[in-house]
Design a protein around this motif. Structure first.
Motif, PDB file in Angstrom:
ATOM      1  N   LYS A  31       0.950  -1.280  -0.199  1.00 48.59           N
ATOM      2  CA  LYS A  31      -0.025  -0.337   0.334  1.00 48.59           C
ATOM      3  C   LYS A  31       0.850   0.817  -0.310  1.00 48.59           C
ATOM      4  CE  LYS A  31      -3.842  -2.011   0.436  1.00 48.59           C
ATOM      5  NZ  LYS A  31      -5.025  -2.347  -0.760  1.00 48.59           N
ATOM      6  N   ALA A  32       1.726   1.277  -0.517  1.00 45.54           N
ATOM      7  CA  ALA A  32       2.996   2.409  -0.108  1.00 45.54           C
ATOM      8  C   ALA A  32       2.455   3.612  -1.041  1.00 45.54           C
ATOM      9  CB  ALA A  32       4.525   1.800  -0.226  1.00 45.54           C
ATOM     10  N   ARG A  33       1.821   3.192  -1.976  1.00 48.43           N
ATOM     11  CA  ARG A  33       1.547   4.388  -2.804  1.00 48.43           C
ATOM     12  C   ARG A  33       0.347   4.667  -3.276  1.00 48.43           C
ATOM     13  NH1 ARG A  33       5.534   5.100  -6.712  1.00 48.43           N
ATOM     14  NH2 ARG A  33       7.652   4.610  -5.437  1.00 48.43           N
ATOM     15  N   GLU A  34      -1.240   4.440  -2.292  1.00 48.27           N
ATOM     16  CA  GLU A  34      -2.103   4.255  -1.854  1.00 48.27           C
ATOM     17  C   GLU A  34      -1.979   5.880  -0.824  1.00 48.27           C
ATOM     18  OE1 GLU A  34      -4.492   3.606  -3.418  1.00 48.27           O
ATOM     19  OE2 GLU A  34      -4.237   1.829  -3.659  1.00 48.27           O
ATOM     20  N   TYR A  35      -3.282   6.679  -0.654  1.00 49.45           N
ATOM     21  CA  TYR A  35      -3.619   7.390  -0.041  1.00 49.45           C
ATOM     22  C   TYR A  35      -3.894   6.920   1.532  1.00 49.45           C
ATOM     23  CZ  TYR A  35      -1.276  11.057  -2.206  1.00 49.45           C
ATOM     24  OH  TYR A  35      -0.578  12.010  -3.103  1.00 49.45           O
ATOM     25  N   PRO A  36      -3.809   7.630   3.061  1.00 52.89           N
ATOM     26  CA  PRO A  36      -4.863   6.634   4.032  1.00 52.89           C
ATOM     27  C   PRO A  36      -6.198   6.075   3.460  1.00 52.89           C
ATOM     28  CG  PRO A  36      -3.218   8.248   4.937  1.00 52.89           C
ATOM     29  CD  PRO A  36      -3.221   8.707   2.541  1.00 52.89           C
ATOM     30  N   ALA A  37      -6.909   7.095   2.930  1.00 54.30           N
ATOM     31  CA  ALA A  37      -8.276   7.534   3.033  1.00 54.30           C
ATOM     32  C   ALA A  37      -8.822   5.880   2.427  1.00 54.30           C
ATOM     33  CB  ALA A  37      -9.001   8.824   2.502  1.00 54.30           C
ATOM     34  N   ARG A  38      -7.801   5.375   1.288  1.00 52.32           N
ATOM     35  CA  ARG A  38      -8.118   4.347   0.570  1.00 52.32           C
ATOM     36  C   ARG A  38      -7.924   2.863   1.533  1.00 52.32           C
ATOM     37  NH1 ARG A  38      -9.070   3.996  -5.054  1.00 52.32           N
ATOM     38  NH2 ARG A  38      -7.165   2.351  -4.776  1.00 52.32           N
ATOM     39  N   LEU A  39      -7.676   3.268   2.715  1.00 53.98           N
ATOM     40  CA  LEU A  39      -6.896   2.133   3.131  1.00 53.98           C
ATOM     41  C   LEU A  39      -8.146   1.971   4.414  1.00 53.98           C
ATOM     42  CD1 LEU A  39      -4.299   2.331   2.053  1.00 53.98           C
ATOM     43  CD2 LEU A  39      -3.558   2.198   4.240  1.00 53.98           C
ATOM     44  N   SER A  40      -7.895   0.304   5.465  1.00 50.23           N
ATOM     45  CA  SER A  40      -9.287  -0.286   6.550  1.00 50.23           C
ATOM     46  C   SER A  40      -8.252   0.699   7.597  1.00 50.23           C
ATOM     47  CB  SER A  40      -9.673  -1.291   6.756  1.00 50.23           C
ATOM     48  OG  SER A  40      -7.764  -1.526   6.760  1.00 50.23           O
ATOM     49  N   GLY A  41      -8.899   0.039   8.709  1.00 50.43           N
ATOM     50  CA  GLY A  41      -8.199   1.537  10.272  1.00 50.43           C
ATOM     51  C   GLY A  41      -8.027   0.415  10.399  1.00 50.43           C
ATOM     52  N   GLY A  42      -7.657  -0.915   9.994  1.00 56.02           N
ATOM     53  CA  GLY A  42      -6.588  -1.682  10.563  1.00 56.02           C
ATOM     54  C   GLY A  42      -5.216  -1.713   9.547  1.00 56.02           C
ATOM     55  N   GLN A  43      -5.480  -1.550   8.258  1.00 59.30           N
ATOM     56  CA  GLN A  43      -4.380  -0.659   7.807  1.00 59.30           C
ATOM     57  C   GLN A  43      -3.670   0.898   8.077  1.00 59.30           C
ATOM     58  OE1 GLN A  43      -6.316  -1.192   4.092  1.00 59.30           O
ATOM     59  NE2 GLN A  43      -5.209  -3.404   3.469  1.00 59.30           N
ATOM     60  N   GLN A  44      -4.717   1.612   8.342  1.00 60.58           N
ATOM     61  CA  GLN A  44      -3.572   2.537   8.684  1.00 60.58           C
ATOM     62  C   GLN A  44      -3.467   2.485   9.423  1.00 60.58           C
ATOM     63  OE1 GLN A  44      -6.480   6.611   8.217  1.00 60.58           O
ATOM     64  NE2 GLN A  44      -7.662   5.570   6.708  1.00 60.58           N
ATOM     65  N   GLN A  45      -3.341   1.921  10.717  1.00 60.13           N
ATOM     66  CA  GLN A  45      -3.391   1.456  11.843  1.00 60.13           C
ATOM     67  C   GLN A  45      -1.836   0.946  12.010  1.00 60.13           C
ATOM     68  OE1 GLN A  45      -2.498   3.536  14.783  1.00 60.13           O
ATOM     69  NE2 GLN A  45      -3.675   2.731  15.716  1.00 60.13           N
ATOM     70  N   ARG A  46      -1.335  -0.113  10.951  1.00 61.83           N
ATOM     71  CA  ARG A  46      -0.334  -0.024  11.063  1.00 61.83           C
ATOM     72  C   ARG A  46       0.785   0.495  10.048  1.00 61.83           C
ATOM     73  NH1 ARG A  46      -1.072  -5.545   7.189  1.00 61.83           N
ATOM     74  NH2 ARG A  46      -2.644  -4.506   6.782  1.00 61.83           N
ATOM     75  N   VAL A  47       0.202   1.167   9.361  1.00 60.60           N
ATOM     76  CA  VAL A  47       1.249   2.223   8.955  1.00 60.60           C
ATOM     77  C   VAL A  47       1.930   3.579   9.696  1.00 60.60           C
ATOM     78  CG1 VAL A  47       1.222   4.654   7.693  1.00 60.60           C
ATOM     79  CG2 VAL A  47       0.161   2.281   6.395  1.00 60.60           C
ATOM     80  N   ALA A  48       0.470   3.971  10.961  1.00 62.16           N
ATOM     81  CA  ALA A  48       1.242   4.399  12.018  1.00 62.16           C
ATOM     82  C   ALA A  48       1.982   4.152  12.627  1.00 62.16           C
ATOM     83  CB  ALA A  48      -0.280   4.731  13.277  1.00 62.16           C
ATOM     84  N   ILE A  49       1.874   2.693  12.672  1.00 60.80           N
ATOM     85  CA  ILE A  49       2.838   2.000  13.358  1.00 60.80           C
ATOM     86  C   ILE A  49       4.367   2.038  12.773  1.00 60.80           C
ATOM     87  CG2 ILE A  49       3.823  -0.175  14.135  1.00 60.80           C
ATOM     88  CD1 ILE A  49       0.879  -0.522  14.365  1.00 60.80           C
ATOM     89  N   ALA A  50       4.419   1.399  11.386  1.00 61.63           N
ATOM     90  CA  ALA A  50       5.124   2.061  11.146  1.00 61.63           C
ATOM     91  C   ALA A  50       6.286   3.120  10.570  1.00 61.63           C
ATOM     92  CB  ALA A  50       4.932   1.489   8.971  1.00 61.63           C
ATOM     93  N   ARG A  51       4.941   3.877  10.650  1.00 60.46           N
ATOM     94  CA  ARG A  51       6.101   6.202  10.853  1.00 60.46           C
ATOM     95  C   ARG A  51       6.585   5.917  12.114  1.00 60.46           C
ATOM     96  NH1 ARG A  51       1.305  10.314  11.564  1.00 60.46           N
ATOM     97  NH2 ARG A  51       0.508   8.859  13.240  1.00 60.46           N
TER      98      ARG A  51
END
Ligand code: ADP
Ligand code: MG
Length: 253
Positions: A142-162
């Motif tokens: 999902k690296a090139r996607e925008y957050p709004a296109r992700l589920s909540g669980g995916q967004q939270q995993r991005v927040a962890i990666a951040r």
């Protein structure tokens, strides 16, 4: 040096409200500690003090062997410099209930911004680091996607990666799965579990008792801003000594 965090006699007051009332805590490298406690018991305030989003009213916090702040004339009261705190916040990663990703940036952009702005990394290096950490939480595709296109669980995993991209010495999680739809909780807990198994030092506030039981090295039960009970998951979850802990566990199973 094995002790990543030492907290001594930590107090936090908001005006007349005495929220943290003398917390002592020692966390060793690679430990995962789950913090349980009823709403209002001071869990978030404790994590926020450890990251200096809130200034402790009293007490000493030592991170990787270095005492944070300077002694003032008043016993137990420390003063903190802005530079010191900024450096320190970069060393302590935090994940919140709300993911707060930048909506106008791609997933990788969200993970790259901290290392570029705060650690002076080139875009290229930051991108490599971002991809490594997105892979770590299983969301590189999902690296090139925008957050709004992700589920909540995916967004939270991005927040962890951040948070991981800052290469923190320890990670704090404040009810990281509480805002998620039930079917998305598992994937985030799994990422957290993997991180724990990799040897990350973690303090986790959660109501997920299964996670506490299976992942924590130690469980701490906070009550009224104090450590009311502490032990292995087996001790605290299966054989609690304190009535208040039992009551809490009854209401959360
Ligand atoms: P928990 O995370 O365990 O639910 P909190 O640490 O959020 O508990 O809150 C503990 C207590 O501190 C609560 O009574 C809350 O209202 C109070 N509190 C938290 N933050 C503030 C603040 N910024 N100002 C005043 N009171 C606060
Ligand atoms: Mg809270």
């Amino acid at each position: 040096m094995d002790e990543v965090l030492r907290v001594e006699n930590l107090h936090k007051r908001f005006g007349l409200l005495h929220v943290l009332r003398g917390i002592d805590l020692s966390v060793h490298k690679g430990e995962t500690i789950v913090i349980l406690g009823a709403s209002g018991s001071g869990k978030s305030t404790l994590l926020r003090c450890l990251n200096f989003l809130e200034m402790p009213s009293e007490g000493r916090i030592t991170i990787e062997g270095r005492l944070v702040g300077r002694e003032t004339g008043t016993p137990g009261v420390m003063s903190y410099g802005t530079r010191e705190l900024n450096a320190l916040r970069a060393r302590v990663g935090m994940v919140f209930q709300q993911f707060n990703l930048f909506p106008h940036m791609t997933v990788e952009g969200n993970v790259m911004i901290g290392p570029m702005k705060l650690r002076g990394m080139t875009e290229e290096t930051a991108r490599t680091l971002a991809h490594d950490n997105l892979r770590r939480v299983g969301i590189l595709e999902k690296a090139r996607e925008y957050p709004a296109r992700l589920s909540g669980g995916q967004q939270q995993r991005v927040a962890i990666a951040r948070a991981l991209a800052m290469e923190p010495t320890m990670m704090l999680f404040d009810e990281a799965t509480s805002a998620l739809d039930p079917e998305l909780v598992g994937e985030v807990l799994l990422s957290m579990r993997r991180l724990s198994e990799e040897g990350m030092t973690m303090l986790v506030v959660t109501h997920e008792l299964g996670f506490a039981y299976n992942v924590a090295d130690r469980v701490i039960f906070l009550e009224g801003g104090m450590v009311h009970e502490e032990g292995t998951p087996q001790e605290v979850l299966q054989n609690p000594k304190q009535e208040r802990t039992r009551e809490f566990l009854r209401s959360h199973t």
